[in-house]
Design a protein around this motif. Structure first.
Motif, PDB file in Angstrom:
ATOM      1  N   TYR A 171       0.873  -1.169   0.000  1.00  0.00           N
ATOM      2  CA  TYR A 171       0.000   0.000   0.000  1.00  0.00           C
ATOM      3  C   TYR A 171       0.914   1.223   0.000  1.00  0.00           C
ATOM      4  N   LYS A 185      -3.091   5.193   0.334  1.00  0.00           N
ATOM      5  CA  LYS A 185      -3.709   4.621  -0.862  1.00  0.00           C
ATOM      6  C   LYS A 185      -3.817   3.113  -0.674  1.00  0.00           C
ATOM      7  N   CYS A 186      -5.040   2.635  -0.650  1.00  0.00           N
ATOM      8  CA  CYS A 186      -5.301   1.216  -0.383  1.00  0.00           C
ATOM      9  C   CYS A 186      -4.682   0.337  -1.468  1.00  0.00           C
ATOM     10  N   CYS A 189      -7.843  -1.769  -3.342  1.00  0.00           N
ATOM     11  CA  CYS A 189      -8.781  -1.183  -4.304  1.00  0.00           C
ATOM     12  C   CYS A 189      -8.303   0.137  -4.898  1.00  0.00           C
ATOM     13  N   GLN A 191      -8.282   3.091  -3.427  1.00  0.00           N
ATOM     14  CA  GLN A 191      -8.936   4.259  -2.848  1.00  0.00           C
ATOM     15  C   GLN A 191      -7.947   5.092  -2.031  1.00  0.00           C
ATOM     16  N   SER A 193      -7.421   7.886   0.963  1.00  0.00           N
ATOM     17  CA  SER A 193      -8.113   8.395   2.143  1.00  0.00           C
ATOM     18  C   SER A 193      -7.191   9.269   2.967  1.00  0.00           C
ATOM     19  N   THR A 200      -8.180   4.395  10.188  1.00  0.00           N
ATOM     20  CA  THR A 200      -8.832   4.854   8.968  1.00  0.00           C
ATOM     21  C   THR A 200      -9.404   3.661   8.237  1.00  0.00           C
ATOM     22  N   CYS A 202     -10.963   2.202   4.813  1.00  0.00           N
ATOM     23  CA  CYS A 202     -11.028   2.478   3.384  1.00  0.00           C
ATOM     24  C   CYS A 202     -12.480   2.511   2.928  1.00  0.00           C
ATOM     25  N   GLN A 203     -12.872   3.607   2.275  1.00  0.00           N
ATOM     26  CA  GLN A 203     -14.245   3.741   1.802  1.00  0.00           C
ATOM     27  C   GLN A 203     -14.506   2.908   0.556  1.00  0.00           C
ATOM     28  N   CYS A 205     -13.170  -0.430   0.003  1.00  0.00           N
ATOM     29  CA  CYS A 205     -13.312  -1.874   0.213  1.00  0.00           C
ATOM     30  C   CYS A 205     -13.452  -2.264   1.682  1.00  0.00           C
ATOM     31  N   TYR A 225      -6.311  -6.286   5.878  1.00  0.00           N
ATOM     32  CA  TYR A 225      -7.087  -6.502   4.659  1.00  0.00           C
ATOM     33  C   TYR A 225      -8.187  -7.559   4.831  1.00  0.00           C
ATOM     34  N   ALA A 228     -11.576  -6.371   4.084  1.00  0.00           N
ATOM     35  CA  ALA A 228     -11.827  -5.849   2.734  1.00  0.00           C
ATOM     36  C   ALA A 228     -12.824  -6.718   1.983  1.00  0.00           C
TER      37      ALA A 228
END
Length: 229
Positions: A171, A185-186, A189, A191, A193, A200, A202-203, A205, A225, A228
């Protein structure tokens, strides 16, 4: 963003010369790629720092993903690759003009020094493209120019660093060049954030990222994960 225009020293008439035709062809390709944007060949704008009239081979102005943006285009069709000096000069022009980004099209490409200089530039970001290869689809170009900072009020980008996650799944974490917002940064996926201390989610996954900051300056980063989807 609309840049302030200035009176052109003299009306530049299209001629069959190769460099001028190259500028016109690039401007035409970009105009046809996005009819919603305004593309002006041979634009003249007032320099914000110099106060002088600056000539830009092509200027793109429009709203991309709700963000008003001006992109300066420089075109070079010579019998040699562009050099670091050409890129330095273009960066100065982009800064003075007030454009948000710059793209330099070169018929012969660019040497290693020019490519390295362009990659290291930010605020404004500069990209070099060799027209002989192909123009990228416009949606891809827009994605590249849109800020990746999670702060909605910031138009700049994140300086990313890759980290190894569980099971070898990496990541990225980083900080915005302009506003200093921390981001993650995931790796599952993609995303992006905001990533302050604490947890935090992840919006994109549902993966969970956590950051613990210690008084001595140490930082513990963890990612899960298993949540996820």
């Amino acid at each position: 963003m609309t840049l302030k225009r200035c009176r052109k020293p003299s009306e530049r008439k299209p001629t069959p010369s190769a460099p001028t035709q190259y500028e016109m062809d690039v401007a035409d390709l970009l105009a046809r790629a996005d009819p919603g944007a305004t593309v002006e060949w041979n634009a003249h704008v007032v320099g914000r720092a110099s106060g002088r009239c600056r000539q830009i081979d092509a200027l793109i102005e429009g709203s991309f993903a709700t963000i008003e943006m001006a992109i300066a285009i420089e075109c070079k069709k010579h019998g040699r690759k562009v050099t670091i000096g050409v890129v330095d000069e273009f960066i100065g022009k982009v800064i003075d003009s007030g454009a948000d980004r710059g793209v330099l099209y070169s018929w012969e490409g660019a040497d290693a020094g020019a490519i390295a200089r362009a990659k290291g530039a930010y605020s404004p970001t500069i990209e070099i493209r060799e027209l002989k290869t192909a123009l990228k689809p416009w949606p891809e170009v827009v994605d590249e120019w849109i800020s990746d900072c999670p702060n909605p009020n910031c138009p700049d980008d994140i300086s990313w660093r890759e980290r190894e996650g569980p099971g070898g799944q990496s990541y990225e974490i980083g900080t915005c060049y302009s506003c200093g917002t921390p981001a993650v940064k995931c790796g599952n996926c993609g995303q992006i954030s905001d990533f302050p201390s604490g947890e935090t989610i992840c919006q994109g996954c549902g993966a969970v990222f956590s950051k613990t900051e210690f008084p001595n300056g140490g930082v513990l980063l963890e990612v899960d994960y298993s949540t996820a989807q």
